[in-house]
Design a protein around this motif. Structure first.
Motif, mmCIF file in Angstrom:
data_model
loop_
_atom_site.group_PDB
_atom_site.id
_atom_site.type_symbol
_atom_site.label_atom_id
_atom_site.label_comp_id
_atom_site.label_asym_id
_atom_site.label_seq_id
_atom_site.Cartn_x
_atom_site.Cartn_y
_atom_site.Cartn_z
ATOM 1 N N ARG A 69 1.546 -0.962 8.148
ATOM 2 C CA ARG A 69 0.289 -0.921 7.162
ATOM 3 C C ARG A 69 0.590 -0.801 5.823
ATOM 4 O O ARG A 69 -0.181 -1.166 5.061
ATOM 5 N N ARG A 70 1.722 -0.641 5.510
ATOM 6 C CA ARG A 70 2.122 -0.613 4.058
ATOM 7 C C ARG A 70 2.027 -2.121 3.559
ATOM 8 O O ARG A 70 1.940 -2.074 2.200
ATOM 9 N N ASP B 1 7.066 3.894 3.985
ATOM 10 C CA ASP B 1 7.915 2.747 4.286
ATOM 11 C C ASP B 1 8.182 2.509 5.416
ATOM 12 O O ASP B 1 8.511 3.217 6.346
ATOM 13 N N ASP C 109 -8.440 -4.685 -0.637
ATOM 14 C CA ASP C 109 -9.483 -3.683 -0.954
ATOM 15 C C ASP C 109 -10.598 -4.634 -2.016
ATOM 16 O O ASP C 109 -11.531 -3.922 -2.654
ATOM 17 N N ASP D 193 0.947 -1.062 -0.019
ATOM 18 C CA ASP D 193 0.044 0.084 0.058
ATOM 19 C C ASP D 193 1.108 1.233 0.022
ATOM 20 O O ASP D 193 1.352 1.567 1.059
ATOM 21 N N LEU D 194 1.104 1.731 -1.210
ATOM 22 C CA LEU D 194 2.096 2.855 -1.385
ATOM 23 C C LEU D 194 1.820 4.073 -0.609
ATOM 24 O O LEU D 194 2.430 5.276 -0.525
ATOM 25 N N SER D 195 0.405 4.376 -0.353
ATOM 26 C CA SER D 195 -0.060 5.341 0.556
ATOM 27 C C SER D 195 0.360 5.497 2.053
ATOM 28 O O SER D 195 0.409 6.423 2.371
ATOM 29 N N GLN D 196 0.964 4.222 2.203
ATOM 30 C CA GLN D 196 1.497 4.123 3.694
ATOM 31 C C GLN D 196 3.207 4.431 3.786
ATOM 32 O O GLN D 196 3.649 3.952 2.765
#
Length: 334
Positions: free
Chosen positions: A179-180, A175, A242, A170-173
């Protein structure tokens, strides 16, 4: 071309039932499914581990009244053998029971400590894209001070099984934030075929257990083994975090309460109201009250006293703090 969703209005549901706490939780689950999901068309299985060398004692459902109630609720007892797990890792039940389910038929597994709150058949499962519960804390891994970090640990597992790693992120989280990385609670999961899912789940879990990659040298595998293998299985079968709309399972349609004191401490009023409505009929009550935590929390109203200790709008961030408060006041029952 986009994949056509594999949807079904008839799928099987399975929970584990065995002697002790789980038999009563399975009965409550079955009662909640029948009360709150009258349009459910599939079969309800209560998977029961059978005696064998992996178990010191006979763990089959020991209360005949529980069995009678399950039968009255149109639940099918599903025997299965424990070949890889047992007393040493009872969470392995959810892996090994899958081979006993009807092959090629879509299924949803729930932990037995779950309540159904609304119509399950309205959940838009795409059984070709498996997923699982995102109601999870960052329990695993715990990266050591000098590495490897989250990326190194998880990538080692993806590499072990020939899985592509980058697309799982999940690149919105940020590094190196937990949660990534794809991580689920195994409180529910689903797929189009239990054998395909179960074979891979068993392969991955036993490989990690018996021969962990070097990057896992500092990691504790128990009790997290099922949750370590699960994201690898789901990603490898084309699923994702998702794949299911948010707010349904672990939301308006189901509640994974874990233990009855936790339900009263932290769940919404609608969950408590549903629980007490489901548990009220005499045929349900006379069975559930044989389990002391259900008797004291639901029927003797101690749950409401425990509930008064907490502000649901400002709960502690960590479950352990809730447990500690319950223990301090004498409401920790399991």
């Amino acid at each position: 071309m986009a994949k056509t969703p594999l949807k079904s209005d008839s799928f099987n549901v399975v929970v584990v039932g065995q002697n002790g706490r789980l038999q009563y939780e399975a009965a409550l689950f079955a009662a909640s499914l029948r009360a709150k999901s009258p349009h459910f068309k599939g079969r309800l299985f209560v998977a029961e581990p059978q005696p064998g060398p992996r178990w010191e004692k006979d763990v089959r459902i020991g209360n005949p009244q529980v069995r009678e109630l399950l039968e009255a609720l149109d639940a099918e007892i599903l025997p299965f053998e424990s070949r890889a797990f047992g007393d040493d890792y009872p969470y392995g039940n959810k892996i090994e029971l899958l081979r006993a389910l009807p092959e090629g038929e879509p299924f949803v597994f729930f932990d037995s400590d779950t309540l159904i709150l609304d119509e399950l058949s309205d959940v838009p499962f795409d059984f070709a894209r498996p997923s699982a519960s995102l109601r999870v804390e960052g329990t695993w891994p715990v990266p050591p001070l000098y590495g490897p970090g989250y990326s190194g640990i998880w990538k080692a597992l993806y590499d072990r099984f020939g899985l592509e790693f980058e697309s799982s992120l999940d690149l919105s989280q940020p590094d190196e934030y937990w949660r990534r990385y794809l991580y689920f609670n195994a409180g529910f999961f689903y797929y189009k075929c239990p054998k395909m899912f179960g074979d891979r789940f068993l392969e991955y879990a036993t490989s990690i257990q018996n021969d962990p990659p070097d990057a896992l040298a500092s990691q504790t595998l128990r009790p997290w083994l099922d949750q370590i293998a699960l994201p690898l299985v789901i990603h490898g079968l084309g699923g994702s975090r998702d794949a299911l709309p948010a707010g349904l399972l672990d939301g308006s349609v189901s509640c994974h309460y874990r233990l009855m004191p936790l339900l009263y401490a932290r769940e919404a009023d609608v969950v408590v109201e549903a629980l007490e409505e489901i548990a009220a009929p005499n045929r349900i009550k006379k069975v559930l009250k044989q389990y002391e935590p259900f008797k004291r929390m639901i029927y003797q109203k101690r749950g409401h006293k425990a509930r008064a200790l907490f502000d649901r709008d400002h709960l502690p961030r960590r479950e352990q703090a809730i447990r500690n408060t319950l223990k301090k006041h004498g409401y920790w029952l399991r």
